[in-house]
Design a protein around this motif. Structure first.
Motif, PDB file in Angstrom:
ATOM      1  N   ASP A 147       0.836  -1.206   0.000  1.00 23.05           N
ATOM      2  CA  ASP A 147       0.000   0.000   0.000  1.00 23.05           C
ATOM      3  C   ASP A 147       0.871   1.257   0.000  1.00 23.05           C
ATOM      4  N   LYS A 148       2.007   1.204   0.704  1.00 21.86           N
ATOM      5  CA  LYS A 148       2.920   2.349   0.713  1.00 21.86           C
ATOM      6  C   LYS A 148       3.633   2.506  -0.631  1.00 21.86           C
ATOM      7  N   ILE A 150       2.280   1.744  -3.554  1.00 21.82           N
ATOM      8  CA  ILE A 150       1.291   2.333  -4.466  1.00 21.82           C
ATOM      9  C   ILE A 150       1.105   3.819  -4.170  1.00 21.82           C
ATOM     10  N   GLU A 151       1.139   4.169  -2.908  1.00 25.51           N
ATOM     11  CA  GLU A 151       1.050   5.584  -2.526  1.00 25.51           C
ATOM     12  C   GLU A 151       2.185   6.383  -3.152  1.00 25.51           C
ATOM     13  N   GLN A 180      -0.162 -10.078  -5.309  1.00 25.83           N
ATOM     14  CA  GLN A 180      -0.667  -9.075  -4.371  1.00 25.83           C
ATOM     15  C   GLN A 180      -1.128  -7.817  -5.104  1.00 25.83           C
ATOM     16  N   LEU A 184      -4.730  -5.979  -5.229  1.00 21.69           N
ATOM     17  CA  LEU A 184      -4.819  -4.668  -4.588  1.00 21.69           C
ATOM     18  C   LEU A 184      -5.152  -3.527  -5.543  1.00 21.69           C
ATOM     19  N   LYS A 187      -8.828  -2.434  -6.566  1.00 24.02           N
ATOM     20  CA  LYS A 187      -9.575  -1.785  -5.492  1.00 24.02           C
ATOM     21  C   LYS A 187      -9.324  -0.278  -5.481  1.00 24.02           C
ATOM     22  N   LEU A 188      -8.242   0.132  -6.122  1.00 25.14           N
ATOM     23  CA  LEU A 188      -7.870   1.547  -6.171  1.00 25.14           C
ATOM     24  C   LEU A 188      -8.089   2.144  -7.556  1.00 25.14           C
TER      25      LEU A 188
END
Length: 323
Positions: A147-148, A150-151, A180, A184, A187-188
């Protein structure tokens, strides 16, 4: 009959000399280190391991036998190195990167094995879980929270929807990351576009296959990709596709940014685990560890060449700005 006694002084001197040698011999340890390939991140792990051993008093050429061999990217060679090292019966084998770790673990159930720079040791079947294994295997993972990652992608390319990834489908740690991201990204509101590079020489052509299909290319610590990173950078510059990496050494080689592990620190963390084993702990009693220290590196010059401009905020937040 009179028995003439031998002079006692030389015998005493010999006894003292032997006594002085005994502790040194008792402290003599052997560590064998193997890596799947040589590139800056894995080399930093190796050097970190050696530095941690030296700090703990185990120094090559004095009281430590140190061996190192690279498989030069060849899994067959990795298996040969593993068999040789197991036959040498060292006090510990350090296996850097997933393919080398898998080769060593397959070769022995008795010699202590410490893996390093392995993303998911459970998926790679090195250990049954993240708990103490009860086997001859433990180690340190370079697993990253995606998640970090992708951020960071969004900070570099705010409107990115299509994320490209060049990877070796035969490398377990890369397959884990792909799966993964496949779960993931949707969803974004984003999608993953994959390009396979089974060999280092395939990295450039795999990257070119992504031209026109992606907004940004993300690279994990895939060893084929990292060992041929310059070919990826050329595509990024020629086609104006931003590159975001997961290891900070790649930023020095032309990636725009990376929120990643300092692999020298990872090596030192691994080395401290090896020291525990050299001092008598069993690897099966030591839980696998993950490095939690992340650093942001940015390269504004690479960003310009790849068609994006980094925000002042992102640059100011970086641990290191590569010029």
């Amino acid at each position: 009959m009179n028995i003439k006694q031998l002079p006692w002084k030389p015998l005493g001197a010999l006894t003292l000399a032997l006594a002085a040698m005994t502790p040194a011999l008792a402290q003599q340890k052997s560590v064998a280190v193997t890596a799947i390939v040589e590139h800056p991140a894995l080399d930093a792990v190796r050097d970190g391991v050696q530095a941690a051993l030296k700090e703990a008093g185990f120094e090559a050429g004095k009281n430590l036998k140190w061996q190192y061999q690279s498989a030069q990217g060849n899994t067959g060679t990795a298996a040969q190195i593993a068999r040789k090292f197991v036959g040498d019966k060292p006090d510990a084998i350090v296996a850097i990167a997933t393919p080398s770790a898998q080769a060593v673990v397959a070769a022995t159930k008795t010699v202590p094995v410490v893996f390093s720079a392995v993303t998911d040791p459970v998926a790679a079947k090195l250990v049954p879980s993240w708990e103490a294994s009860g086997t001859n295997v433990t180690g340190v993972s370079d697993l990253l929270a995606l998640d970090k990652q992708i951020e960071l992608l969004r900070q570099v390319v705010p409107n990115a929807k299509r994320v490209g990834m060049v990877y070796n489908p035969g490398e377990a740690n890369s397959v884990v990351v792909v799966k993964q991201l496949q779960a993931l990204l949707p969803k974004l509101g984003m999608t993953l576009v994959e390009a396979a590079a089974p060999r280092s020489v395939d990295v450039g052509s795999a990257a070119r296959s992504l031209i026109g299909k992606v907004d940004v290319i993300y690279t994990n610590t895939d060893n084929n990709v990292v060992s041929a990173y310059e070919s990826l950078v050329k595509v990024g510059q020629d086609a104006k596709i931003p590159l975001v990496a997961s290891d900070t050494d790649s930023v020095k080689r032309g990636a725009i940014a990376a929120l990643g592990i300092n692999y020298r620190d990872l090596g030192e963390q691994t080395g401290r685990m090896v020291v525990r084993i050299l001092k008598g702990e069993k690897p099966g009693d030591i839980k696998p560890e993950v490095s939690t220290k992340l650093e942001l590196y940015v390269n504004p010059g690479a960003a310009e060449k790849q068609g994006v401009k980094l925000s002042d905020e992102l640059i100011k937040s970086a641990a290191q700005v590569v010029q």
